[in-house]
Motif scaffolding. Structure first.
Motif, short mmCIF file in Angstrom:
data_model
loop_
_atom_site.label_atom_id
_atom_site.label_comp_id
_atom_site.label_asym_id
_atom_site.label_seq_id
_atom_site.Cartn_x
_atom_site.Cartn_y
_atom_site.Cartn_z
N LEU A 1 -0.84 0.50 -4.68
CA LEU A 1 -0.88 -0.44 -5.79
C LEU A 1 -0.63 -1.87 -5.33
O LEU A 1 -1.27 -2.80 -5.82
N ALA A 2 0.30 -2.04 -4.40
CA ALA A 2 0.54 -3.39 -3.87
C ALA A 2 -0.72 -3.93 -3.21
O ALA A 2 -1.07 -5.11 -3.38
N VAL B 1 -1.31 -2.22 3.96
CA VAL B 1 -0.44 -3.15 3.24
C VAL B 1 -1.26 -4.43 3.02
O VAL B 1 -2.30 -4.63 3.66
N PRO B 2 -0.80 -5.31 2.11
CA PRO B 2 -1.59 -6.51 1.82
C PRO B 2 -2.01 -7.31 3.05
O PRO B 2 -3.16 -7.77 3.12
N ARG B 3 -1.15 -7.49 4.02
CA ARG B 3 -1.52 -8.28 5.20
C ARG B 3 -2.73 -7.67 5.92
O ARG B 3 -3.62 -8.38 6.38
N GLY B 4 -2.74 -6.35 6.01
CA GLY B 4 -3.88 -5.70 6.66
C GLY B 4 -5.17 -5.91 5.91
O GLY B 4 -6.23 -6.11 6.51
N ASN C 1 -5.56 9.99 -2.94
CA ASN C 1 -6.05 8.89 -3.77
C ASN C 1 -4.97 8.31 -4.69
O ASN C 1 -4.11 9.03 -5.18
N VAL C 2 -5.09 7.02 -4.94
CA VAL C 2 -4.23 6.38 -5.92
C VAL C 2 -4.69 6.80 -7.31
O VAL C 2 -5.88 6.99 -7.56
N ALA C 3 -3.74 6.98 -8.24
CA ALA C 3 -4.06 7.48 -9.57
C ALA C 3 -4.71 6.41 -10.43
O ALA C 3 -4.26 5.26 -10.47
N THR C 4 -5.77 6.79 -11.14
CA THR C 4 -6.45 5.87 -12.05
C THR C 4 -5.49 5.32 -13.09
O THR C 4 -5.50 4.12 -13.40
N GLU C 5 -4.64 6.18 -13.65
CA GLU C 5 -3.70 5.75 -14.67
C GLU C 5 -2.76 4.66 -14.15
O GLU C 5 -2.47 3.67 -14.84
N ASP C 6 -2.29 4.84 -12.91
CA ASP C 6 -1.37 3.88 -12.32
C ASP C 6 -2.06 2.54 -12.05
O ASP C 6 -1.50 1.47 -12.27
N VAL C 7 -3.31 2.62 -11.59
CA VAL C 7 -4.08 1.40 -11.33
C VAL C 7 -4.31 0.63 -12.62
O VAL C 7 -4.12 -0.60 -12.67
N LEU C 8 -4.71 1.32 -13.67
CA LEU C 8 -5.00 0.64 -14.94
C LEU C 8 -3.76 -0.01 -15.52
O LEU C 8 -3.81 -1.13 -16.04
N HIS D 1 -10.62 0.97 -1.71
CA HIS D 1 -10.42 2.41 -1.90
C HIS D 1 -9.13 2.76 -1.17
O HIS D 1 -9.12 3.01 0.04
N CYS D 2 -8.02 2.76 -1.91
CA CYS D 2 -6.70 2.91 -1.31
C CYS D 2 -6.12 4.30 -1.54
O CYS D 2 -6.10 4.78 -2.66
N HIS D 3 -5.62 4.90 -0.47
CA HIS D 3 -4.83 6.11 -0.60
C HIS D 3 -3.35 5.71 -0.57
O HIS D 3 -2.99 4.68 -0.03
N ASP D 4 -2.53 6.56 -1.17
CA ASP D 4 -1.15 6.15 -1.44
C ASP D 4 -0.13 6.93 -0.60
O ASP D 4 0.99 7.19 -1.05
N THR D 5 -0.49 7.26 0.61
CA THR D 5 0.36 8.07 1.48
C THR D 5 1.77 7.51 1.61
O THR D 5 2.76 8.24 1.56
#
Length: 358
Positions: A258-259, A225-228, A292-299, A249-253
């Motif tokens: 995205l946050a 999370v952002p604080r970490g 992995n977080v999706a490229t489309e979602d990140v963009l 390099h964020c995984h979205d478990t």
């Protein structure tokens, strides 16, 4: 001819249309102040994504995936890994992928294209160097931030893994190859639990001191999370590794990737983000993890937040995600990709309905 889209106009367009169709083509931004904020997207789908998928696809499909990603505007695309095919059969054809005439044509056409490959040790690097020259200008190496993960993944301690990488860095430097470092489990380990930020910073500094031009911090099990991220990036900077030399390099478990990414780039000064088309990949140490977080979602998130990226054909990339998901026989893991598909289908249905009235 596509009209240049600035962050301000993009926000206005999204507000008016309530739809991402205006993201179909994102053009470079000319302002130097915006250039300093531009985020580099490293596409890891053909390597980190595919190696964690159950299906093993052909060399031709892998090459086509890379082609489509490059045509969609991505300029740093991980293309494979020189690991033992016994342990990672999905990467067995990496040498054939790199030597494809189609990738050779891409390199000739796009002088700014980088197709890095992962090498876990000097044996992996030797396998790359046994191939014809100039297939790639960059390699990646990895180290764990925790002892438990290092033992499980590499069968050695963190210190031993760093020591084993010394000849890799020396040889790469002698051959003119850039080296990017990965640090795994930076925000949590499936074996050791919480990982101290100072330990992450120690490993990141060690990689930087060995010669890594950039260190990608991996939230391998997706608990961040952002604080970490505040704590981890702060510890790295205290060790002399600035945010501009780090990547997220964020995984979205747990749905927080995205946050975390938006926080890293807007508040912490990180300028590089790793992502995977259609959210390909996963983590064998996290049952049920989405990976992995999706490229489309990140963009989409970056652009709608007025954070400029590189040249990207957004709609085309969404269609790449649909295509590779179908090839793998899996559901598209990108929320944005699925929304764009739904919109295209709705618009097509409207057009057919209008034709029927004529």
């Amino acid at each position: 001819m596509h009209r240049a889209i600035t962050p301000r106009s993009l926000r206005a367009q999204l507000a008016r249309a309530h739809a991402p169709q205006h993201l179909a083509q994102l053009r470079p931004l000319s302002s130097s102040s915006l250039d300093s904020r531009r985020v580099k997207v490293v596409e890891v789908g053909p390597r980190d994504g595919l190696q964690n998928e159950k299906a093993v696809i052909s060399t031709d499909v892998k090459v086509e995936l890379i082609e489509r990603l490059v045509k969609g505007g991505l300029r740093c695309v991980e293309s494979g890994s020189f690991v033992s095919p016994k342990w990672v059969p999905q990467m067995a054809s990496t040498a054939d992928v790199l030597q494809s005439s189609r990738l050779s044509a891409l390199r000739s056409t796009h002088k700014d294209l980088s197709l890095p490959v992962l090498v876990p040790n000097i044996k992996g690097l030797d396998s790359l160097l046994a191939l014809p020259p100039n297939l790639t200008d960059e390699i990646a190496v990895f180290v764990s931030a925790s002892e438990g993960f290092s033992r499980a993944n590499l069968n050695c301690s963190v210190a031993e893994s760093l020591s084993r990488l010394e000849p890799v860095f020396r040889t790469a430097r002698d051959r003119g190859l850039k080296v990017r470092g990965y640090v795994s489990v930076v925000l949590g380990c499936p074996f050791d639990g919480r990982v101290e930020p100072q330990q992450v910073a120690h490993v990141a500094k060690a990689l930087r001191d060995l010669g890594a031009y950039e260190v990608s911090l991996g939230d391998t099990i997706g608990v961040g999370v952002p604080r970490g991220w505040d704590e981890v990036v702060g510890a790295c900077e205290q060790q002399g590794v600035p945010a501009r030399q780090l990547a997220a390099h964020c995984h979205d478990t747990y749905g927080t990737a995205l946050a975390s990414i938006l926080h890293c780039v807007s508040q912490l000064g990180i300028r590089t983000v790793d992502s995977s088309i259609a959210a390909l990949g996963g983590c064998p140490y996290s049952p049920g993890a989405t990976g992995n977080v999706a490229t489309e979602d990140v963009l989409y998130a970056l652009s709608a937040s007025e954070i400029p990226t590189t040249v990207l054909a957004f709609d085309e990339l969404c269609q790449v995600g649909e295509w590779i998901s179908a090839e793998l026989g899996r559901e598209n893991g990108s929320r944005v990709g699925k929304a764009m598909k739904g919109r295209r289908e709705r618009d097509a249905a409207k057009r057919e309905k209008q034709k029927a009235k004529l």
